[in-house]
Scaffold this active site. Structure first.
Site, short mmCIF file in Angstrom:
data_model
loop_
_atom_site.label_atom_id
_atom_site.label_comp_id
_atom_site.label_asym_id
_atom_site.label_seq_id
_atom_site.Cartn_x
_atom_site.Cartn_y
_atom_site.Cartn_z
N ARG A 1 -10.67 4.11 3.86
CA ARG A 1 -11.16 2.94 4.76
C ARG A 1 -10.91 3.54 6.25
NH1 ARG A 1 -10.36 -2.17 0.93
NH2 ARG A 1 -12.18 -1.74 0.03
N ARG B 1 -8.81 -8.90 -0.81
CA ARG B 1 -7.85 -9.72 -0.43
C ARG B 1 -8.30 -11.19 -0.48
NH1 ARG B 1 -7.21 -7.02 5.25
NH2 ARG B 1 -6.78 -5.24 3.93
N SER C 1 -11.83 -4.97 1.42
CA SER C 1 -10.76 -5.20 0.60
C SER C 1 -11.06 -6.34 -0.32
CB SER C 1 -9.63 -5.68 1.34
OG SER C 1 -8.87 -6.67 0.89
N ASP D 1 -7.34 -5.72 -6.41
CA ASP D 1 -7.36 -4.83 -5.34
C ASP D 1 -8.79 -4.10 -5.39
OD1 ASP D 1 -5.23 -2.92 -3.42
OD2 ASP D 1 -7.15 -2.12 -4.23
N ASP E 1 3.63 -1.60 -4.28
CA ASP E 1 3.01 -0.47 -3.39
C ASP E 1 2.65 -0.75 -2.12
OD1 ASP E 1 0.82 -1.61 -4.09
OD2 ASP E 1 -0.19 -0.30 -5.16
N HIS E 2 2.37 -2.00 -2.01
CA HIS E 2 1.54 -2.10 -0.43
C HIS E 2 2.57 -2.63 0.73
CE1 HIS E 2 -2.09 -2.16 -2.37
NE2 HIS E 2 -2.87 -2.47 -1.19
C1 MIC Z 1 -7.19 -2.37 1.08
O1 MIC Z 1 -7.06 -1.27 0.85
O2 MIC Z 1 -7.63 -2.96 1.89
C2 MIC Z 1 -6.19 -3.02 0.12
C3 MIC Z 1 -4.95 -3.41 0.97
O3 MIC Z 1 -5.59 -2.42 -0.86
C4 MIC Z 1 -6.72 -4.28 -0.41
C5 MIC Z 1 -6.00 -5.47 -1.05
C6 MIC Z 1 -5.20 -6.15 0.01
O4 MIC Z 1 -5.73 -6.72 0.98
O5 MIC Z 1 -4.07 -6.57 -0.30
C7 MIC Z 1 -7.88 -4.18 -1.35
O6 MIC Z 1 -8.37 -3.09 -1.18
O7 MIC Z 1 -8.22 -4.81 -2.13
FE1 SF4 Z 2 -3.42 0.98 -1.15
FE2 SF4 Z 2 -5.71 -0.11 -0.58
FE3 SF4 Z 2 -4.79 2.12 0.41
FE4 SF4 Z 2 -5.31 2.25 -1.84
S1 SF4 Z 2 -6.67 1.68 -0.27
S2 SF4 Z 2 -3.74 3.26 -0.92
S3 SF4 Z 2 -4.58 0.47 -2.61
S4 SF4 Z 2 -3.97 -0.01 0.77
#
Ligand code: MIC
Ligand code: SF4
Length: 651
Positions: free
Chosen positions: A379, A537, A535, A119, A64-65
């Protein structure tokens, strides 16, 4: 004494430790999820652990990313994840099927079960009564292998909801209200448990919006009871059989209590650049906008989209605004297509995006220079949109839609009477985009398909006897993992290639950092409070590992990032006296003597000597028996391998 809902589920899953606040407990994990930006690494780690078949009740790999395919990298990762999933017993949700959290809630979540996901918004599952926690990829890999997941036994906060939301006021406004009160660090070490009469007035998708964005509080997770409303949702998903009633005992004891009268909540927005910078529309005033993005795992459910379509119907997006909409899943998109709501969106001028994270992770739709963008996401960290000086406001879908029409931030209550929006009695169900894993007997014949961008896990080494090095970087408070390891369309394709992605580490704060750290060989980082928020990550720990970072010394850490540092074998240290932050600067020569011996003996207060100014700075290294062994071994992967070999030796 009665139990909270959180305690009931944790108790059912406890496999290590005791129920003592602040101590470490290990819980059994029933389900896992991964997404593609963290998934490749998690599956490489799973392969490195060497367990052939997942031991969970259900593991799902989502794509999905990284869905923009500007080169071969993302498509290669999708193919790799699909093949690993098939081989090792994991369901594979193909690109196009939707955002992991939205789809998991719809099709796989089960009240009372535990879920960890690579995630940070995994707590979305709390909307259906799960203990659902965001974790690093390696923790998810270990859980897939049957290992326990470790958390600090949390404090439990009760949020009592009373009353009912007023027309055009949304679940998003409720969580913004909580963020306003608790701030982005107010939830660290805590589970937020919702209760009270007001809970009944919220549908599962509304509850999920609230638990999803509980991640922004820094909370371990958030949870709602499982009640008739949960049952109605599961029935409409043809999954009534997985429902159980779950609630806290009447005499449960909580560590903190907050009360929110839903009828007094008003439409709000989180202003740049933090989810807790919350203001009412009236406080913000007339704000001209350039862009509106609707979607993300926070606000992309069918009901959210129906509200948006109703507002857009028969109107036209303001000439100076670009509106994009990404419905959260194939199920949602398909239902909107069947009932005509999609046509209303298209007719109004919305730019329809695929069901994926998209702009939320900077995969396209970056706003214009200095542009004001209203987003229904969770975010709004600086630069995350892909435009460094973009001004991102987080708002409800209702506010986003009406503002897109007007061209300025608009209170949705101006829309007047609100039609009734109901959860459908039956969602449109077709799981054809979820590939089941191969039968166990066939798994050996399946080849994992690895592209050239997929590089192995960085080299680790056991903890050094002493660390003598320079401070390669000093940063301030509230550093997010988007600062440490930026995302976006250009950098995300490198998620499977740690040497390459490391060259972008901290470049938002200091462009020269990666080169400097590499030249130094080994070094440490100094930071302020709530270091590593945002995140999950693990790349925000793996890139520093690759660049030779041996320790990070800060005023305080965010939960998942601290765990990721330990997993990567990087020492997480905190100042005993926060004021000592000023006694150490970038470029200083520092030493931690007898480090290995001290950690081995369980000593937690260490001395960091700043050789540049002669200062002796006391720092805390708070480790449990388990995390101490992980640090000594050089990280969780080595620790797991070592424990597997010593277990094998016993047989
Ligand atoms: C995000 O919303 O920051 C992400 C991208 O979903 C991350 C995961 C990632 O960095 O791959 C998260 O929230 O953990
Ligand atoms: Fe995707 Fe993270 Fe954004 Fe949710 S917050 S839509 S998991 S990138």
């Amino acid at each position: 004494m009665g139990l909270t809902l959180t305690e009931k589920i944790l108790k059912n899953h406890l496999v290590d430790g005791e129920f003592i606040k602040g101590s470490e407990i290990g819980i059994k994990i029933d389900q896992t999820l991964t997404q593609d930006a963290t998934g490749t690494m998690a599956y490489l780690e799973f392969e490195a652990i060497g367990i052939p078949r997942v031991k969970t009740e259900r593991s799902v790999a989502y794509i999905d990313h990284n869905t923009l395919q500007n080169g071969f990298e993302n498509a290669d990762d999708h193919r790799f994840i699909g093949s690993v999933a098939k081989k090792h017993g994991i369901c594979f949700s193909r690109p196009g099927n939707g955002i992991c959290h939205q789809v998991h809630l719809e099709r796989f979540g089960i009240p009372g079960k535990t879920l960890i996901g690579s995630d940070s918004h995994t707590p979305t599952g709390g909307g259906i009564g799960m203990i659902a926690i965001g974790a690093g990829g390696l923790d998810v890999a270990v859980a897939m292998g049957g290992g326990a997941y470790y958390i600090t036994y949390p404090k439990i906060v009760k949020v009592t909801l009373t009353g009912k939301l007023s027309p055009w006021v949304a679940a998003k406004d409720v969580i913004l209200e909580v963020l306003k009160r608790m701030t982005v660090k107010g939830g660290v070490g805590k589970v937020i448990e919702y209760g009270g009469e007001g809970v009944k007035t919220l549908t599962v998708p509304e509850r999920a919006t609230i638990t999803n964005m509980g991640a922004e509080l820094g909370a371990t997770t958030s949870i709602f009871p499982s009640d008739d409303v949960t049952l109605a949702f599961l029935k409409a998903q043809n999954r009534a059989e997985v429902w159980t009633e779950l609630k806290a005992d009447d005499d449960a004891v909580y560590d903190e209590e907050i009360h929110i009268d839903l009828s007094s909540v008003v439409p709000m927005a989180a202003c740049p650049h933090s989810p807790d910078n919350v203001k009412t529309v009236a406080e913000i005033g007339r704000l001209k906008i350039d862009q509106v993005c609707i979607g993300s795992c926070t606000n992309s459910s069918f009901i959210d989209m129906m509200k948006v379509a109703t507002i857009l119907k028969g109107r036209t997006v303001h000439p100076s605004v670009s509106l994009s909409i990404a419905p959260g899943s194939k199920q949602v998109l398909n239902m909107l297509a069947s009932n005509g709501a999609l046509a209303d969106m298209i007719d109004a001028g919305a730019r329809i995006l695929e069901s994926a994270c998209g702009p939320c992770i900077g995969m396209g739709q970056s706003p214009n220079s200095g542009g004001v963008s209203l987003r229904t996401f969770n975010r709004n960290f600086e630069g995350r949109s892909g435009t460094k000086d973009g001004q991102i406001y987080l708002v409800s879908p209702e506010m986003a839609a009406i503002s897109a029409i007007k061209g300025y931030l608009t209170d949705p209550r101006e829309l007047g009477n609100m039609p009734e929006f109901h959860l459908p009695h039956q969602f449109k169900i077709n799981d054809n985009m979820v590939e089941p894993p191969a039968d166990e007997k066939d798994m050996d014949g399946i080849e994992t398909l690895r592209g050239p961008n997929i590089q192995p896990y960085p080299v680790t080494s056991p903890l050094l006897d002493d660390i003598a090095c320079k401070v390669s970087l000093k940063v301030g408070d509230n550093i997010t993992t988007d600062h440490i390891m930026p995302a976006g369309a250009k950098i995300l394709p490198l998620r499977s290639n740690i040497p390459a992605i490391s060259m972008h580490c901290f470049t938002v704060c200091d462009e020269d950092f990666p080169k400097r750290a590499k030249q130094l060989g080994i070094s440490i980082i100094v930071g302020g409070s709530n270091y590593g928020q945002g995140s999950s990550r693990e790349h925000a720990a793996l890139a520093p590992l690759y660049l030779g970072i041996k320790a990070v010394v800060v005023k305080s850490f965010a939960r998942i990032h601290r765990a990721n540092l330990i997993n990567a074998g990087i020492l997480p240290l905190t100042f005993v006296n926060e004021a000592d932050y000023d006694r150490i600067g970038q470029g200083d020569d520092v030493v931690l003597e007898n480090l290995r011996a001290d950690i081995e003996s369980g000593k937690s207060e260490l001395t960091l000597i700043n050789r540049s100014n002669g200062e002796e700075i006391p720092v805390l290294c708070e480790l449990t028996g388990r995390t101490r062994d992980i640090i000594l071994a050089g990280g969780l992967l080595d620790y797991t391998r070592l424990s597997l070999t010593s277990d094998a030796g016993k047989n």
